[in-house]
Design a protein around this motif. Structure first.
Motif, short mmCIF file in Angstrom:
data_model
loop_
_atom_site.label_atom_id
_atom_site.label_comp_id
_atom_site.label_asym_id
_atom_site.label_seq_id
_atom_site.Cartn_x
_atom_site.Cartn_y
_atom_site.Cartn_z
N PHE A 387 0.86 -1.19 0.00
CA PHE A 387 0.00 0.00 0.00
C PHE A 387 0.90 1.23 0.00
O PHE A 387 1.72 1.42 0.88
CB PHE A 387 -0.92 -0.01 1.22
CG PHE A 387 -2.06 -0.99 1.08
CD1 PHE A 387 -3.25 -0.60 0.49
CD2 PHE A 387 -1.93 -2.29 1.50
CE1 PHE A 387 -4.28 -1.49 0.33
CE2 PHE A 387 -2.96 -3.20 1.36
CZ PHE A 387 -4.15 -2.80 0.76
N ARG A 388 0.69 2.08 -1.01
CA ARG A 388 1.61 3.18 -1.25
C ARG A 388 1.12 4.52 -0.76
O ARG A 388 1.91 5.45 -0.59
CB ARG A 388 1.87 3.30 -2.76
CG ARG A 388 2.34 2.01 -3.44
CD ARG A 388 2.04 2.07 -4.93
NE ARG A 388 0.60 2.22 -5.15
CZ ARG A 388 0.06 2.47 -6.34
NH1 ARG A 388 0.82 2.61 -7.40
NH2 ARG A 388 -1.26 2.59 -6.46
N CYS A 389 -0.20 4.68 -0.59
CA CYS A 389 -0.75 6.00 -0.28
C CYS A 389 -2.14 5.84 0.32
O CYS A 389 -2.70 4.73 0.36
CB CYS A 389 -0.82 6.86 -1.55
SG CYS A 389 -1.89 6.16 -2.84
N SER A 390 -2.71 6.95 0.78
CA SER A 390 -4.02 6.91 1.43
C SER A 390 -5.12 6.49 0.47
O SER A 390 -6.11 5.87 0.87
CB SER A 390 -4.33 8.29 2.02
OG SER A 390 -4.28 9.29 1.02
N ALA A 391 -4.98 6.81 -0.83
CA ALA A 391 -6.00 6.43 -1.80
C ALA A 391 -6.08 4.91 -1.93
O ALA A 391 -7.17 4.34 -2.05
CB ALA A 391 -5.71 7.05 -3.16
N ASP A 392 -4.92 4.23 -1.88
CA ASP A 392 -4.92 2.76 -1.89
C ASP A 392 -5.70 2.22 -0.69
O ASP A 392 -6.44 1.24 -0.81
CB ASP A 392 -3.49 2.22 -1.84
CG ASP A 392 -2.71 2.47 -3.12
OD1 ASP A 392 -3.31 2.90 -4.12
OD2 ASP A 392 -1.49 2.21 -3.11
N VAL A 393 -5.52 2.86 0.46
CA VAL A 393 -6.20 2.42 1.68
C VAL A 393 -7.71 2.56 1.53
O VAL A 393 -8.48 1.63 1.85
CB VAL A 393 -5.71 3.23 2.90
CG1 VAL A 393 -6.49 2.84 4.16
CG2 VAL A 393 -4.22 3.03 3.12
N VAL A 394 -8.16 3.70 1.04
CA VAL A 394 -9.60 3.93 0.87
C VAL A 394 -10.20 2.92 -0.11
O VAL A 394 -11.27 2.35 0.14
CB VAL A 394 -9.86 5.37 0.39
CG1 VAL A 394 -11.32 5.56 0.01
CG2 VAL A 394 -9.46 6.37 1.48
N LYS A 395 -9.50 2.65 -1.21
CA LYS A 395 -10.00 1.68 -2.18
C LYS A 395 -10.07 0.28 -1.59
O LYS A 395 -11.01 -0.48 -1.86
CB LYS A 395 -9.12 1.71 -3.43
CG LYS A 395 -9.20 3.02 -4.21
CD LYS A 395 -8.15 3.10 -5.30
CE LYS A 395 -8.16 4.48 -5.96
NZ LYS A 395 -7.10 4.62 -6.99
N ALA A 396 -9.09 -0.07 -0.75
CA ALA A 396 -9.10 -1.38 -0.10
C ALA A 396 -10.29 -1.51 0.83
O ALA A 396 -10.94 -2.58 0.89
CB ALA A 396 -7.79 -1.59 0.66
N ILE A 397 -10.59 -0.47 1.56
CA ILE A 397 -11.74 -0.52 2.48
C ILE A 397 -13.04 -0.63 1.68
O ILE A 397 -13.95 -1.38 2.05
CB ILE A 397 -11.73 0.71 3.41
CG1 ILE A 397 -10.51 0.63 4.34
CG2 ILE A 397 -13.01 0.77 4.24
CD1 ILE A 397 -10.29 1.86 5.18
#
Length: 504
Positions: A387-397
């Motif tokens: 996970f490289r950035c906050s956008a990756d985190v949001v998409k994962a959730i």
């Protein structure tokens, strides 16, 4: 042998020194653990040997006059669609010593990154956005088994006992990195940052160092196949226990910490003799079925008096959804899934680059299966794997994760320059090394500050993205795939991810 090596295996990097800027201060000589730079007493100047350069940029970064530049080697092979330069170099290396090619960090091949093919929704008129600077925005995340329903008494108090939960102020945790694979200063920085940021760090399979125990309430301890450092105090000291079955960088492969890295402190922490190799077998020798896994889960629950959630970490592989379902039915409170881009200190290169599947597909399929089986509430899902950035985190959730693990991103925050030579133990940034001279280069207080800054920045961005969607609680985002749209994906890929195409 050395002459053959120099002839066939060309340097990967070129060290360019500007003679007009170099003041012969020897800072590069002192800083490089790979002995790239050497001061010639007769000539009274510094020479560089590019064959030893790993591209960590330590010398160039700390050169007081900016006299150094590190570049990729200019050497070119004849263009060939199948036989790439990397393929040729790998054969040259193995032809010399017959060994297994090793690599650090995650899969670096140019396979698709599916996070980059997903776009997030934004509210407009009928469902207006929320301003996170002026309105409440809830990032609080709880990991653990949830009851299927709850009842309250006349005073509004819960009647049932809620199973133990991990409470995160931001849905990001530091993934498993053992003391031994990384330095004590790096381990300490991760533990402190987790404590200050209201999240958790994972010990990996290296045990819990005595001086990190004050932060044990912010630690997840791991029970891996080697059982290093595992005893009753270890299990009871931390906030949660994770049973490591596999990891994304090397599914189906055990671990190996060379004996030269097992000093007195690591020996005491791992509970193995000093100077001996720490070998983790590929399987747990007491787990050959879901029933065996169930026995271990409940043995740990008994040992911890049912006060801590138990996680099971698996690699993202074919049929991962069925494996995850079995883990949940075996009693796991959390299932951590590690995708094929997950980092590691050392992995066989061919395994790292060719085994496993992307975390995006694994996550979507696991969440879907658990929902279809009616057991999604029985376990939280933690996603991992670059996970490289906050956008990756949001998409994962949105795809179904409750939270994510970050490892490589955390090390980069500490100063890692991704030279991918962690397994050599010569990390010039003091991270993946046990060399006392090198480990001092990483100040744990500065490291803690950098890690907490990273989580704070990501937290702000997550709130901004949620606000733009018109969502004020992270719980409302979990599994909400309507907020995702795919771009540049095939029909089958969209189907597997469970999302619509952009424009729908």
């Amino acid at each position: 042998m050395s002459s053959t090596r120099k002839w066939l295996v060309q340097p990967e990097f070129t060290v360019v020194r500007d003679p007009d800027l170099c003041i012969q201060c020897e800072a590069c000589v002192r800083q490089c653990a790979n002995d790239v730079h050497e001061f010639d007493d007769d000539e009274q100047c510094v020479y560089s040997d590019p064959t030893k350069c790993v591209g960590c940029h330590r010398c160039a970064t700390l050169c007081p006059t900016n006299a150094l530049t590190i570049k990729r080697s200019e050497m070119q092979f004849t263009d060939h669609g199948n036989w790439t330069a990397a393929s040729l170099r790998n054969i040259y290396k193995q032809a010399e010593d017959g060994g297994v090619l090793l690599a650090g960090m995650g899969n670096d091949t140019k396979l698709p990154i599916y996070w980059d093919h997903m776009l997030l929704n934004a509210s407009q008129v009928t469902n207006p956005p929320i301003d996170p600077l002026r309105e409440p925005m809830e990032l609080l995340t709880q990991l653990g088994r949830k009851p299927s329903s709850v009842t309250f008494d006349d005073d509004g108090e819960l009647v049932e006992d809620i199973p133990p939960q991990l409470e995160l102020k931001v849905p990001v945790m530091f993934s498993a990195m053992s003391y031994g694979s990384i330095s004590f200063n790096a381990s300490l920085a991760l533990a402190r940052a987790a404590h200050e940021a209201g999240t958790y760090a994972n010990t990996g399979e290296g045990g819990l160092h005595e001086h990190i125990k004050p932060y044990a309430d912010s630690m997840i301890v791991q029970v891996a196949s080697g059982r290093f450092g595992v005893d009753i105090d270890y299990l009871q000291s931390a906030a949660a226990v994770e049973i490591k079955i596999g990891q994304g960088a090397k599914p189906g492969i055990g671990g190996h910490l060379p004996g030269e890295k097992v000093d007195e402190a690591i020996s005491a922490t791992r509970m193995i003799p000093e100077g001996t190799d720490a070998l983790s077998p590929a399987p747990h020798h007491d787990i050959y079925s879901i029933e065996d896994l169930r026995q271990l889960i409940y043995a740990i629950k008994e040992a911890t008096r049912y006060t801590k959630p138990i996680s099971v970490k698996i690699a993202a592989v074919h049929n991962v959804s069925a494996i995850a379902s079995g883990c949940v039915r075996a009693g796991a409170d959390i299932v951590a899934i590690d995708g094929y881009r997950g980092g590691t200190g050392a992995a066989p290169t061919m395994i790292r680059n060719n085994v496993g599947i992307p975390i995006e597909f694994a996550l979507a399929q696991v969440d879907t299966r658990l929902r279809e089986e009616g057991i999604r509430h029985q376990a939280s899902i933690v996603a991992a794997g670059s996970f490289r950035c906050s956008a990756d985190v949001v998409k994962a959730i949105c795809l179904g994760a409750d939270a994510v693990y970050i490892g490589t991103a955390a090390l980069v925050a500490l100063g890692c320059h991704m030279c991918q030579k962690c397994y050599t133990g010569k990390c010039n940034w003091g991270i993946a090394t046990q060399d006392p001279y090198l480990t001092r280069r990483l100040n744990p207080e500065i490291g803690t500050r950098r890690l907490t800054n990273l989580l704070r920045g990501w937290g702000h961005e997550i709130q901004e993205m949620m606000g733009g969607m018109g969502i004020n609680a992270i719980e409302s985002l979990r599994g909400n795939r309507e907020h995702l749209r795919g771009i540049g994906l095939t029909e089958k890929e969209l189907e597997m991810l469970g999302i619509k195409a952009a424009g729908e």
